[in-house]
Structures are given as structure tokens and as C-alpha cells.
Enzyme design. Structure first.
Site, PDB file in Angstrom:
ATOM      1  N   LYS A 198       0.831  -1.209   0.000  1.00  0.00           N
ATOM      2  CA  LYS A 198       0.000   0.000   0.000  1.00  0.00           C
ATOM      3  C   LYS A 198       0.860   1.251   0.000  1.00  0.00           C
ATOM      4  CE  LYS A 198      -1.815   2.770   3.085  1.00  0.00           C
ATOM      5  NZ  LYS A 198      -1.918   4.091   2.453  1.00  0.00           N
ATOM      6  N   GLY A 250       7.303   4.377   8.375  1.00  0.00           N
ATOM      7  CA  GLY A 250       6.466   5.543   8.647  1.00  0.00           C
ATOM      8  C   GLY A 250       6.711   6.067  10.039  1.00  0.00           C
ATOM      9  N   THR A 252       6.604   6.756  14.121  1.00  0.00           N
ATOM     10  CA  THR A 252       6.705   5.891  15.293  1.00  0.00           C
ATOM     11  C   THR A 252       5.327   5.649  15.898  1.00  0.00           C
ATOM     12  OG1 THR A 252       9.001   6.450  15.751  1.00  0.00           O
ATOM     13  CG2 THR A 252       7.676   5.735  17.628  1.00  0.00           C
ATOM     14  N   GLU A 272      10.357   0.435  10.315  1.00  0.00           N
ATOM     15  CA  GLU A 272      11.361   1.469  10.092  1.00  0.00           C
ATOM     16  C   GLU A 272      10.658   2.779  10.382  1.00  0.00           C
ATOM     17  OE1 GLU A 272      13.174   4.218   9.162  1.00  0.00           O
ATOM     18  OE2 GLU A 272      13.186   3.789   7.020  1.00  0.00           O
ATOM     19  N   CYS A 306      13.458  10.262   7.341  1.00  0.00           N
ATOM     20  CA  CYS A 306      13.404   9.744   8.707  1.00  0.00           C
ATOM     21  C   CYS A 306      14.763   9.839   9.389  1.00  0.00           C
ATOM     22  CB  CYS A 306      12.903   8.309   8.703  1.00  0.00           C
ATOM     23  SG  CYS A 306      13.648   7.313   7.420  1.00  0.00           S
ATOM     24  N   GLU A 403      10.195  14.615  16.249  1.00  0.00           N
ATOM     25  CA  GLU A 403      10.499  14.623  14.815  1.00  0.00           C
ATOM     26  C   GLU A 403       9.611  15.651  14.107  1.00  0.00           C
ATOM     27  OE1 GLU A 403       9.571  11.011  12.630  1.00  0.00           O
ATOM     28  OE2 GLU A 403      11.410  11.259  11.475  1.00  0.00           O
TER      29      GLU A 403
END
Lengths: 494, 293
Positions: A198, A250, A252, A272, A306, A403
């Protein structure tokens, strides 16, 4: 001899006058369809719900295509197709033949590289220079690299017989749409699994072009299925009982939801996730190179990375110098049309993300950090953000802890090595880190003690299909790339 | 007159010390005939937290020791265990084993410790890689310990199960907090005495006794445990760990192996709780690609 009259030349003036002529990449050879369907069982099919969603060019805010909104029923169809293909075709095929299909996909991607690059830029807002020189070549190379593993798996894990898992459900983010699809699909196929992938809702187009390439390659029906949609589409993949493996890249927060959903199901999981990576510059570093590395570390792909080097640590003795050079460099960065080959920073991927970034910039100001933004003008249309520095940032600041996923760099200073190691590791994340120094022994001291999955010494944001990538701590687990990336798609055959 | 036997007090092992549980609670496991084995500490969540603090404190220096040194210390554990063979055999028999089986189990435990001692300075060689990246960089990947590892030891074994889940974890440079088998805890405490006399720094291995049902959620949700190995054999507990792990994206490894089988040892038990680190550095091409050397 006539005395030379010394004429004072003006210092470099970065405030203007350095404009390049526009040099936009042509889009004439790209024929986007009005509407993209799901790719299930070797066919392009309409979603059962009949629903489509729009995908826009973030640089112009214009709708560029409609994309199928896959539902739970579509995911179920895709998983069934993948299961059937796994059991009847893909697991029965010789490893050599499997590898040859993957090689063929790699080659066809190379043939269509320019088209893929242009569509990536149109859909994601990233600069054409990046999609042309980084994303697309790396994506092709990833297929090429893993193709060769298909018939060599027995050499990867000494003294173990490894076998494929079955159906892999894969959910990818919007920051490197095609590259992430390659990172997921290539090793899964090489290891002998079939795939339901997806793509992210804001960047589905290159995945659908990849579906067309895969279709054209003659890969057996159902081996790769691509279901576009939103978070609920992804959730349907995660929760499907007949999926053997979930691979997610994507945030966390979403990663934690997935880890919880998968608990107790026996599905193999790799995550990841996010990062807040430290980029550390010592006083003996080659300063100009380091400044370029810092810029590349945080402003590459608009900071939608990321592993972005979003926390800069400068040794106190060179802080003023480094910060001044950074400011000067920021003023020279071109922010604007992603299709223009001169552009350094393209469009923010979506309106939502721009809102998030602006929220964090406000938080930074409220927390008392000193802000510096490039004085560049931003295009009137589209989602753009000036490259931004925050100076005098406290370790406890939210902008230094959370982030941001945008072109925003926080700067802190340090005196001693112990201090900077402690500060750099003081984060729940552990994806990447950078170190800039001329001293080899110091590099190895730092690279050993930084709790991060990837450490770049005197460089930053480099990627390669042979190089394992992935994080420590809350940046996730499992690796992608290289020999170690195979482990995510194999199980020990006891 | 017959001499009165000195009974052993079974205590827990935290940070190189043998405290009683801070909770003051105990429980009494029974042997097959229904006779009480001993009064054993019923460790509390506070004991677990204390043990994690000790393990975290020990992690830095243990992980930074040379692999060779870790290897020697692990070998020393085997030496100390060898010296106490009879005590372990007696304890195993007391917990329901036969003398022959108990002797076999102790032998296997000693040999398994030596096996993992040998891996300390070898597994990174086997599993590391220099990655041939296309750009001008030197790039290599190698394993590093994950950090503090929680271990819920096999319930059906007193010694060999315990040793099989502890040794690969510490051989790889991690520190750990172990919950011993609830009904067969005696060897765990005696093994702690072996560890304590074998140059292993305090805090590298911490051993608690008590009930899985009481502590499993804490193992899963503790923010300073980086990974948990579950070998207790209860799928509900494994699921609870996996669900609790999301608080800090903990790695959960579930083992269902029969560790009494001599073949159930390999370096993948070590890499299960390792993190792969990849390092990049540019290469300067002064001589150019045509240099003859």
C-alpha cells in the site's frame, strides 16, 4: 611601473543577483492517466466501493490524477491473489527464474527512469534533481541488487536453511514513494514471498507506474499486488489473518499501533520508524565540507527524511563560525519549482505536513529559541517552507526532541566528547547519526558509542542497496538493504 | 547425635548482591512428593525495577569490554560451575530429576557455557559485512548489543533452560534481568552464586525468582528494557509481552525450543538480541583507479 589601483570588490552578496535562468524539466513525455485503479491478481481493477481520491501536485496544488480507494474487501482480494500466486506459482518457481523476473523489472525501470523521476517530482514535490539522481536510480539498483540474491539465499545465513514466509503486507510512506516500494518489494520477491503493497495516499502515482512495469514484465499474476488508499486500507492489510509478514515504514506512532495489532498473531514484523538524528561537528572538522553535509543532512528532500540530521551539535569553539556559514549557505538555497533543475528545496509534500512544520516552528519560537530563516521568496501557490535554523535550543525543547519531518534544524553546542555523546543519545530514537572530524580515532569512538543504526562519518544521507538501513530503540527494528535486509523476509526452516 | 543440617536461604541476585525481595514476600515450591523445596523470594515489580537499574548501570562497561575478555569471563563461569557439579546435581534431584539425568543436564550446561564463551569474539566476524556500495565510501555493518534484555526463563527446566537463554545474551555484550522458573527455581539462585564468583561484573546478570503472571506485564512495558526473551511457554504471556512492548518499540523474541537437546545452541541466539550498525566514511581517491598497487 604604474601602481595598481586596488579596487575594493564587494563581498559576496547573497541577497539577490545570483539568479539562474529557469531550467524546468520537460513533462511532455509523461502521459498521466486521469484515473488509476488497483493492481490485483495481474489486473488493473476498480475498487469494490467505486470510490476514488485525488492526488495533487504539492507545488501547484493542482489535482493531477484520481486514485482508487482500496477497502477491506479489496485488500482481501489482493491477499487471496497473493496467497494463490505464492502457493501455485511463485514458491514453485526455481530461484534462478525468480531472480530473472526481478532483473527484468530492474531493467524496465531503468528504461523508464526519466518518466518515473518526473512523475515522482509532480506527485511528491521533491526536486527533479533528487528524484532523477537519487530516488529513481537507487530504486532500480535495489531491484538489481536483490535479483541476484534469489538463487544465493543458502549463502546468506551460514548453517541455516532459510525459507520464504508467504504473503508480505507492506505499507510505505510518502517521502520516498518509489524508492520505498523498491526497498519493500525487491527483497520480498527475492526471498520468495508474494506481496500486497500500500503506497501513501499523497504519493500513489509512481507505485502505480511500477505496477504497470511489473505487469509489462510478465511477472505471474498475484505475485505483486498494489492497493492504494488511506490508513484504513493499511490497517486492513495489517489485520488480515492470512498475511505472514508486515513491513512498515512511517511514523513511530503508527508503528506502535501496528506492533500492538500484530502482537500474538505470529506475523513477522519489521518497523522502520522516525528519528531525530544527531549531526555532530568537532572543531577540527573541515568546516566547509561539514556545512555542506549539514545542509544535505537536514534539507535533502525538504527534510522529509526519517534519518535527517535534524539535531546539529557544534563544538563551542567553532559554533559562531559554523552558524554564520550555515546562514550564508541557507541564503543561497533555491526554494521553488521542484521541476526546475536549479531548485535545491522543493515543495512540502502536503498541506497537512506544512501545517505540522509550521506548528513546530511556532513551538520553537515560544520555547525561546532564536530563529533564522532564509530570506528567499516563496512561490505564491503550493506548499513551501523556508529553510529554517533554530539557535540556542535547549535539550528539553520539543523541537529538539520530536520529529518535525521538515526543513528545520535545531542547533546546540557542546564542549567535550562525553557531553555530546550523552546529548546525542538522549532521545527515544536511534536511527542515524553524523560525525564530522578529521581525527580517525575520534570517529571510531563516536561511531561506536552513538546508539543508532546508521552512522555517517564525514558524510551524511548516503544510501545504497548493499548497505543495511534501520534503527535502534524507537526507530524500529529489522534492516532493509544488503545481506541483512534478507533476514526480514525469511524464516529459519527447523 | 545426628548433626543438624544448615538450610540454605534462597535469595535473589541484583547488581552483584544477594538481597531478599524488598516486598518481604516468599512462596514455597514443592517437590514431586509434595514436600516443600525451600522458601523462595516472591519478587515484586520494585525488585524488577531495581534489577533493571543495576543492569543498565552495568551495560556500558560490559558492552565496551573486549570480546576476548568477555569470552574469558564466560569461560570462567563454566569453570566455577564445573567445581559445583555435585551441588547442582543434588539440587536437580531434589527438584525431581534422577541422578543420571541430573548429571547429564549439568554436563550439558557446562559445555553450553563453554560453547557461547567461544562465540564472544567470533560471531561478529561471521555476521558482519563490508558492503560494496556504488559510491566512493567505505561502508561496513557489524553487530552491537541491544542493551538491557529481560529474560523469562523456561518453566520446565531449572538449569539448562536458564543457562541456554542467559549465555547468548551476555556473550553478545548485553546485560539482563532474568525471571527464573517458578516451580524449579533452586538452580537459578545457585547459578547466581556461580556467576558471582566468576569475574562477571555485578549487574550483568540479575536473577529474580517469582511468578510470571505477576511480572510479565512489567517486563513488557518497562521503558528501560530494550528487548525481552520469552521462553516460559505460555502463549498468553508472549502476547502480553508483544502488546506491552509498544511503549518503547521493544524487541520481543519468543523461544519454544527444547534446550535439553544438545543441538539447541547456535550463534543466532546471540544475534537475536543484537543491533546492526552500519558505518559510512568517504574514500579519497588520490592515486585514482589506475594505481598499480
Amino acid at each position: 611601473m604604474a601602481k595598481n589601483k586596488h579596487k575594493e570588490t564587494p563581498a559576496f552578496d547573497f541577497s539577490g543577483g545570483w539568479d539562474y535562468s529557469p531550467s524546468p524539466e520537460s513533462t511532455s513525455h509523461v502521459q498521466l492517466k486521469k484515473r488509476y485503479d488497483l493492481y490485483i491478481d495481474g489486473k488493473f481493477v476498480a475498487p469494490t466501493s467505486g470510490k476514488y481520491f485525488e492526488t495533487t501536485n504539492p507545488a501547484t496544488e493542482k489535482v493531477i490524477a484520481e486514485v482508487a480507494y482500496g477497502s477491506e474487501a479489496d485488500v482481501d482480494k489482493a491477499v487471496k491473489a497473493a496467497r494463490k500466486a505464492y502457493e501455485t506459482v511463485w514458491s514453485k518457481l526455481s530461484a534462478k527464474e525468480r531472480g530473472k523476473y526481478i532483473y527484468r523489472i530492474a531493467r524496465m525501470m531503468q528504461e523508464k527512469a526519466r518518466e518515473l523521476a518526473v512523475v515522482e517530482t509532480l506527485d511528491a514535490g521533491k526536486t527533479i534533481r533528487e528524484s532523477r539522481d537519487v530516488d529513481v536510480p537507487l530504486a532500480c539498483n535495489h531491484f538489481f541488487y536483490y535479483a541476484g540474491w534469489a538463487d544465493k539465499l543458502d549463502y546468506a545465513f551460514p548453517n541455516r536453511k532459510m525459507t520464504s514466509l508467504g504473503v508480505a503486507g507492506q505499507i510505505i510512506p510518502w517521502n520516498f514513494p518509489l524508492l520505498m516500494a523498491a526497498w519493500k518489494i525487491a527483497p520480498a520477491l527475492a526471498a520468495g514471498n508474494t506481496v500486497v503493497l500500500k503506497p501513501a495516499e499523497t504519493t500513489p502515482l509512481t507505485a502505480m507506474l511500477l505496477a504497470e512495469i511489473i505487469h509489462e514484465s510478465g511477472l505471474p499474476a498475484g505475485v505483486v499486488n498494489i492497493v492504494t488508499g488511506y490508513g484504513d486500507t493499511g490497517a486492513a492489510i495489517v489485520n488480515h489473518p492470512d498475511v505472514n509478514k508486515i513491513a512498515f515504514t512511517g511514523s513511530t506512532n503508527v508503528g506502535k499501533l501496528i506492533q500492538k495489532a500484530v502482537a500474538g498473531t505470529g506475523k513477522k514484523l519489521t518497523l522502520e520508524l522516525g528519528g531525530k538524528s544527531a549531526n555532530i561537528i568537532f572543531d577540527d572538522a573541515p568546516i566547509d565540507q561539514a556545512v555542506e553535509g549539514i545542509v544535505n543532512g537536514i534539507f535533502f528532500n525538504q527534510g522529509h527524511v526519517c534519518c535527517a540530521g535534524s539535531r546539529l551539535f557544534v563544538q563551542e569553539s567553532v559554533a559562531d563560525q559554523v552558524i554564520q556559514k550555515l546562514k550564508d549557505r541557507l541564503e543561497t538555497l533555491y526554494v521553488g519549482d521542484p521541476l526546475d533543475k536549479n531548485t535545491d528545496i522543493g515543495a512540502i509534500n502536503s498541506k497537512n505536513q506544512l501545517t505540522t512544520i509550521r506548528k513546530y516552528i511556532e513551538i520553537g519560537k515560544q520555547e525561546g529559541a532564536t530563529i533564522f530563516e532564509s530570506s528567499c521568496a516563496l512561490p505564491k501557490k503550493g506548499y513551501f517552507c523556508k529553510p529554517t535554523l533554530f539557535i540556542d535550543v535547549a535539550q528539553s525543547s520539543r523541537i529538539a526532541q520530536e520529529e518535525i519531518f521538515g526543513p528545520v534544524l535545531t542547533i546546540q553546542t557542546f564542549r567535550t566528547i562525553d557531553e555530546v555523546i550523552q546529548k546525542a543519545n538522549n532521545t527515544p530514537y536511534g536511527l542515524a547519526a553524523g560525525v564530522w572530524t578529521d581525527k580517525g580515532s575520534r570517529i571510531f569512538n563516536l561511531t561506536t558509542k552513538l546508539r543508532a543504526g546508521v552512522v555517517w562519518a564525514n558524510t551524511y544521507n548516503k544510501f545504497d542497496p548493499t548497505s543495511p538501513f534501520g534503527g535502534y530503540k524507537e526507530s524500529g527494528f529489522g534492516r532493509e538493504g544488503g545481506l541483512h535486509g534478507l533476514g526480514a523476509y525469511l524464516k529459519v526452516d527447523n | 547425635m545426628e548433626r543438624l543440617e544448615i538450610l540454605k536461604t534462597y535469595k535473589i541476585y541484583i547488581g552483584g548482591q544477594f538481597p531478599r525481595t524488598e516486598s518481604g514476600r516468599y512462596y514455597t515450591p514443592f517437590d514431586k512428593k509434595g514436600q516443600p523445596l525451600a522458601n523462595v523470594c516472591l519478587s515484586s515489580r520494585k525488585d524488577l525495577r531495581n534489577a533493571v537499574v543495576a543492569a543498565r548501570k552495568a551495560f556500558g562497561s560490559w558492552s565496551e569490554r573486549s570480546a576476548f575478555n568477555r569470552s574469558q569471563i564466560c569461560y570462567r563461569i563454566a569453570e566455577m560451575l564445573e567445581g559445583r557439579r555435585d551441588q547442582f546435581i543434588a539440587e536437580l534431584v531434589k527438584q525431581g530429576s534422577t541422578t543420571t539425568k541430573a548429571a547429564q543436564e549439568v554436563n550439558l550446561a557446562i559445555d553450553r557455557i563453554v560453547y557461547y564463551a567461544g562465540w564472544c569474539d567470533k560471531f561478529t566476524q561471521v555476521f558482519s559485512a563490508v558492503n560494496p556500495v556504488a559510491s566512493s565510501h567505505f561502508n561496513f555493518s557489524t553487530y552491537e548489543p541491544t542493551g538491557v534484555v529481560g529474560i523469562l526463563a523456561p518453566q520446565d527446566s531449572s538449569l539448562i533452560g536458564l543457562v541456554s537463554v542467559i549465555m547468548p545474551v551476555i556473550a553478545g555484550g548485553n546485560t539482563c534481568v532474568v525471571l527464573a522458573s517458578e516451580q524449579l527455581p533452586l538452580c537459578a539462585v545457585t547459578f547466581a552464586e556461580v556467576l558471582n564468583s566468576s569475574d562477571l561484573p555485578g549487574g550483568v546478570v540479575n536473577i529474580l525468582t517469582g511468578k510470571e503472571t505477576e511480572l510479565v506485564d512489567q517486563f513488557g512495558s518497562h521503558m528501560d528494557i530494550n528487548a525481552v526473551i520469552y521462553a516460559g511457554g505460555n502463549t498468553d504471556h508472549a502476547t502480553a509481552l508483544e502488546a506491552g512492548a509498544v511503549v518503547n518499540v521493544k524487541r520481543i523474541v519468543v523461544y519454544t525450543h527444547n534446550f535439553a537437546d544438545a543441538t539447541q545452541e547456535n550463534p543466532y541466539f546471540i544475534t537475536d538480541v543484537q543491533e546492526l550498525k552500519t558505518t559510512w566514511h568517504p574514500i579519497e581517491h588520490v592515486g585514482g583507479a589506475t594505481s598499480s598497487y
